[in-house]
Design a protein around this motif. Structure first.
Motif, mmCIF file in Angstrom:
data_model
loop_
_atom_site.group_PDB
_atom_site.id
_atom_site.type_symbol
_atom_site.label_atom_id
_atom_site.label_comp_id
_atom_site.label_asym_id
_atom_site.label_seq_id
_atom_site.Cartn_x
_atom_site.Cartn_y
_atom_site.Cartn_z
ATOM 1 N N ALA A 1 0.696 -1.201 0.131
ATOM 2 C CA ALA A 1 -0.081 0.022 0.088
ATOM 3 C C ALA A 1 0.981 1.124 -0.018
ATOM 4 N N VAL B 1 -5.341 5.414 -1.518
ATOM 5 C CA VAL B 1 -5.246 4.091 -1.476
ATOM 6 C C VAL B 1 -6.541 3.516 -1.429
ATOM 7 N N ASP B 2 -6.819 2.442 -2.078
ATOM 8 C CA ASP B 2 -8.172 1.856 -1.965
ATOM 9 C C ASP B 2 -8.038 0.840 -0.811
ATOM 10 N N GLU C 1 -5.595 -7.615 5.479
ATOM 11 C CA GLU C 1 -4.490 -7.125 6.447
ATOM 12 C C GLU C 1 -4.952 -7.413 8.148
ATOM 13 N N ALA D 1 2.043 1.977 -3.695
ATOM 14 C CA ALA D 1 0.912 2.196 -4.593
ATOM 15 C C ALA D 1 0.756 3.620 -4.897
ATOM 16 N N THR E 1 -7.270 8.244 1.444
ATOM 17 C CA THR E 1 -7.950 7.002 0.953
ATOM 18 C C THR E 1 -8.697 7.250 -0.277
ATOM 19 N N GLU F 1 -8.130 -3.131 -1.129
ATOM 20 C CA GLU F 1 -7.019 -3.819 -1.513
ATOM 21 C C GLU F 1 -6.297 -4.212 0.080
ATOM 22 N N LEU F 2 -6.974 -3.874 0.928
ATOM 23 C CA LEU F 2 -6.137 -4.271 2.284
ATOM 24 C C LEU F 2 -7.243 -5.257 3.191
ATOM 25 N N ARG F 3 -8.007 -5.722 2.270
ATOM 26 C CA ARG F 3 -9.047 -6.834 3.192
ATOM 27 C C ARG F 3 -8.296 -7.937 3.705
#
Length: 324
Positions: A195, A202-203, A210, A198, A278, A206-208
């Motif tokens: 992240a 940040v989307d 983590e 990137a 975000t 994409e961190l689901r």
């Protein structure tokens, strides 16, 4: 019981109204006395003197507690408007005196304590040395409740406009909310994390997968709502309401987190941590909360004016130092 005096001859005063209003709000002479700063016997005697003057009871026993009589309800119904008007009149008199006297009781949340509040109190002291200022640190629910209860004159709080379950609007119902400034909520990630490379924004989707560092169950509402809008429920591995501890945990590679920019600007990011806006534009709104009409009291109005100036221009302006 003595007969009531003729209509128009009732002898009412502001102290009587404050006592009756407090008893009406708290349903207890003991609690009303505590809030007003009096002893319980003193409040009881005050009520007895009022009843003697009116020739009718103000309170009556109800089980183990008390309730207002019809006469008490009449007084309570008019008390708020009368007391607000009296406070406003006292404030205008203070204004004529050039704010050489007065009092402002402030409350604010923890990250504001080390950023906004010191500069605000300092500005008040520099421009109006005769105005007495007291300060109480409290999370928004308690700070707003303090304004409602008459413990504080002004509370600095925040609300999350995009959150479906944000309790702020309900807690501030009937009070006056003064919008101050936007405070972006940023994603914190360890340096080297995908992240972090990137780029912004940040989307969160994409961190689901983590591990997340979150506040206590009452304080994590924005994280849960933000992740829900991104289509997932966060896996919360660590809990702390200490924003410095959150940053240290991220630096240690224990997970990712969301923190407001104000909290981050209050304490520089440690080495190994990156902050990113975000894609959804997560943010909260900083607000000031007062009782209706309180902004006509000069000391409160001046505090609001200074507060508005101090919170404009982003986190670096709020802390009075360059952004890290």
């Amino acid at each position: 019981m003595a007969l009531a005096p003729p209509s128009g001859s009732f002898d009412l005063d502001s102290q009587t109204l404050r006592v009756v209003a407090a008893v009406a709000e708290y349903g207890s002479i003991t609690r009303a006395a505590t809030v007003l700063g009096y002893s319980q016997p003193a409040v009881s005697q005050q009520l007895k003197r009022v009843e003697a003057r009116l020739g009718m009871p103000i309170v009556t026993r109800s089980g183990r507690g008390i309730r207002l009589t019809d006469a008490g309800e009449v007084l309570a119904r008019h008390a708020d408007a009368v007391l607000t008007a009296l406070d406003a009149a006292a404030g205008e008199l203070a204004d004529l005196a050039g704010l050489r006297s007065g009092r402002v009781r402030l409350a604010a949340f923890p990250s504001a304590s080390s950023t906004i509040v010191p500069r605000l109190i300092g500005a008040l002291a520099a421009e109006h040395s005769g105005v007495q200022v007291t300060y109480l640190e409290a999370e928004p629910p308690e700070a707003v409740a303090g304004v409602r209860d008459g413990v504080s004159d002004l509370a600095v709080a925040f609300r999350h406009p995009a959150d479906r379950h944000d309790p702020f609007d309900a807690s501030a119902e009937g009070l006056t909310v003064h919008e101050l400034a936007r405070d972006d909520v940023l994603l914190l990630a360890p340096a080297g994390h995908p992240a972090a490379s990137a780029g912004d924004p940040v989307d969160l989707a994409e961190l689901r997968g983590e591990n997340w560092i979150a506040g206590c169950p009452r304080c994590r509402g924005h994280l849960l709502d933000s992740c829900a809008r991104a289509g997932f429920a966060p896996s919360i591995a660590f809990e702390t309401d200490n924003f410095v501890a959150v940053m240290s945990m991220v630096a240690a590679g224990l997970g990712v987190a969301l923190l407001p920019e104000l909290a981050i600007s209050a304490s520089a990011l440690p080495p190994g941590v990156t902050a990113h806006r975000t894609r959804a534009g997560d943010h909260r709104m900083l607000v000031a909360v007062t009782r209706p009409g309180a902004d006509h009291i000069p000391a409160v109005a001046e505090t609001l004016r200074l507060l508005t100036g101090l919170t404009a221009g982003g986190a670096s302006a709020r802390t009075g130092r360059a952004a890290q």
